[in-house]
Design a protein around this motif. Structure first.
Motif, PDB file in Angstrom:
ATOM      1  N   GLU A 335       0.838  -1.199   0.000  1.00  0.00           N
ATOM      2  CA  GLU A 335       0.000   0.000   0.000  1.00  0.00           C
ATOM      3  C   GLU A 335       0.879   1.257   0.000  1.00  0.00           C
ATOM      4  O   GLU A 335       0.514   2.291  -0.559  1.00  0.00           O
ATOM      5  N   THR A 336       2.056   1.154   0.603  1.00  0.00           N
ATOM      6  CA  THR A 336       3.020   2.267   0.560  1.00  0.00           C
ATOM      7  C   THR A 336       3.522   2.479  -0.870  1.00  0.00           C
ATOM      8  O   THR A 336       3.674   3.617  -1.337  1.00  0.00           O
ATOM      9  N   PHE A 339       0.812   4.212  -2.735  1.00  0.00           N
ATOM     10  CA  PHE A 339       0.718   5.609  -2.281  1.00  0.00           C
ATOM     11  C   PHE A 339       1.851   6.439  -2.877  1.00  0.00           C
ATOM     12  O   PHE A 339       1.634   7.516  -3.438  1.00  0.00           O
ATOM     13  N   GLN A 343       1.691   9.495  -5.615  1.00  0.00           N
ATOM     14  CA  GLN A 343       2.170  10.847  -5.283  1.00  0.00           C
ATOM     15  C   GLN A 343       3.247  11.299  -6.268  1.00  0.00           C
ATOM     16  O   GLN A 343       3.299  12.469  -6.660  1.00  0.00           O
TER      17      GLN A 343
END
Ligand code: CAA
Length: 394
Positions: A335-336, A339, A343
């Motif tokens: 999930e990082t 993310f 970004q």
């Protein structure tokens, strides 16, 4: 940019990380866009990685590997994934889903014949569990293996899907139902040679990301596999599949970390040079907060990954499971990755959407880490069952 948890590494770990970083940045990163675009399997790179000992990092030297620890494995995986996620996927399956399975459950003869060539990087291994109707519900497989009357071989019929390295693999770990009435306790694991008559490889799947990691369906039509190629005992297959996935998930977590770090580094470079409204965009709070959140999540993911690696290392002595640690690392790191790559595209604006820069590839490649080797939803289920002491936790 300094990474957290350096105190957990010794000089050898740092040496391995630096050597893999140098190789990955010089030999893999420059050709990653080419392999992504063409979807070609990066065989020349895989061969070089084999020579460097990266295709069997934790496999003991006597079985063709490098005999290093799990921290070394995740450090190497992060560096390769930072250069190219697709290449790290091929590396991951060889090392863990295939290599670890045979190391832990294989006989001496099986290790000599089927582990040595793969761990030394001369051959490629694959893991065949998923079927069209059974992805998350892995025990619901329909591929059937029936023991011959003379007890010499199994006759296997069925199909598997989404098999990483399937189009090129020399050997497969295959899971098939030998006793359907027993449910998951009726699954058996087999080692299958790639040129076995009755093994048919489907077309290479076109994919959103990790395009150079070849994926295909496999079909089995009256395929005969000798009884000596049963891995573990008949009926043990589901536990083998699950325990091997615990190992695989640590590698996928490290892979996710690698692409997240690549996205952050690209974003920092961009924020330092791109100007808007008379300022470098890194001077704006809107960009700074994105960078801060990326870095913080990356280092938190690193903590969970090193924790899982160390739990696996301890398990070599204690035999204890590290299911919880592996699933937490995979969930949070993937999930990082999503993310951070999201970004990164946003920070780069229009250029983030362009194939001129690698961030659009990072974004496409990161998505798979939330899906394969157990979706984020399955990781949450595994974690919750472990914490609550429910089914499957012991
Ligand atoms: N280690 C050892 N044993 C385990 C285990 C583990 N991690 N997890 C479960 N088991 C055992 C349980 O103890 C239980 O044993 P008993 O027979 O003694 O009761 C048995 O396995 C069944 O466990 P569950 O009741 O928990 O099984 P379930 O049917 O509810 O399934 C699941 C559990 C977590 C949902 C599992 O099916 C799962 O992980 N699904 C996701 C599958 C997956 O990750 N697929 C990825 C495919 S591979 C891939 O993507 C590779 C690639 O190409 C890169």
């Amino acid at each position: 940019m300094a990474a957290a948890f350096e105190f957990l590494l010794d000089d050898e770990h740092r040496m391995i990380r630096d050597a893999v970083r140098e190789f990955a940045q010089n030999e893999i990163a420059p050709v990653a866009a080419h392999y992504d675009e063409t979807g070609e399997f990066p065989m020349p790179i895989i061969r070089k990685m084999g020579e460097m000992g990266l295709m069997g990092i934790e496999i003991p030297e006597e079985y063709g590997g490098s005999g290093l620890d799990t921290l070394s494995y995740v450090l190497a995986m992060e560096e390769v994934a930072k250069a190219d996620v697709a290449t790290s996927t091929i590396m991951s399956v060889n090392n863990s889903l295939y290599g670890y399975a045979i190391l832990r459950y294989g006989t001496e003869e099986q290790k000599e014949k089927y582990l040595v060539p793969v761990a030394s990087g001369q051959a490629i291994g694959a893991y065949a569990l998923t079927e069209p109707q059974s992805g998350s519900d892995a025990a619901n497989m329909k591929t059937r293996a029936v023991l011959s009357e003379d007890g010499q071989y199994y006759l296997i019929n069925g199909r598997k899907s989404w098999i990483t390295s399937g189009p090129v693999a020399d050997y497969f770990i295959l899971f098939a139902m030998t006793d359907p009435e027993k449910g998951h306790r009726g699954v058996t694991a087999f080692i299958v040679e790639g040129d076995t008559p009755g093994l048919i490889r489907g077309k290479v799947e076109p994919k959103l990301g990790i395009r150079a990691s070849a994926t295909c369906e496999l079909f089995f039509e009256d395929m005969k596999v000798p009884v000596e190629n049963v891995l573990g005992e008949p009926g043990m297959g589901f536990k083998i599949a699950m325990s091997v996935l615990d190992v695989g998930r640590i590698g996928i977590a490290a892979q996710a970390l690698g692409v997240a770090v690549a996205a952050l580094e690209a974003s920092v470079d961009w924020a330092r040079q791109r100007e808007a409204f008379g300022h470098k965009i890194g001077e704006f709070q809107g960009i700074q907060w994105k960078i801060a959140d990326m870095k913080t999540r990356i280092e938190a993911a690193r903590g969970l990954i090193y924790n899982a690696a160390m739990a696996k290392e301890r398990a070599k002595e204690t035999g204890e499971r590290f299911t919880l640690e592996a699933s937490m690392a995979k969930l949070f790191a993937s999930e990082t990755a999503m993310f951070c790559t999201h970004q990164a595209v946003q920070i780069h604006g229009g250029m983030g959407y362009s194939k001129e820069l690698p961030v659009e590839r990072y974004f496409r490649d990161a998505k798979i880490t939330e899906i394969y080797e157990g979706t984020s939803e399955i990781q949450r289920l595994v974690i919750a069952r472990q914490v609550l002491g429910l089914r499957g936790s012991c």
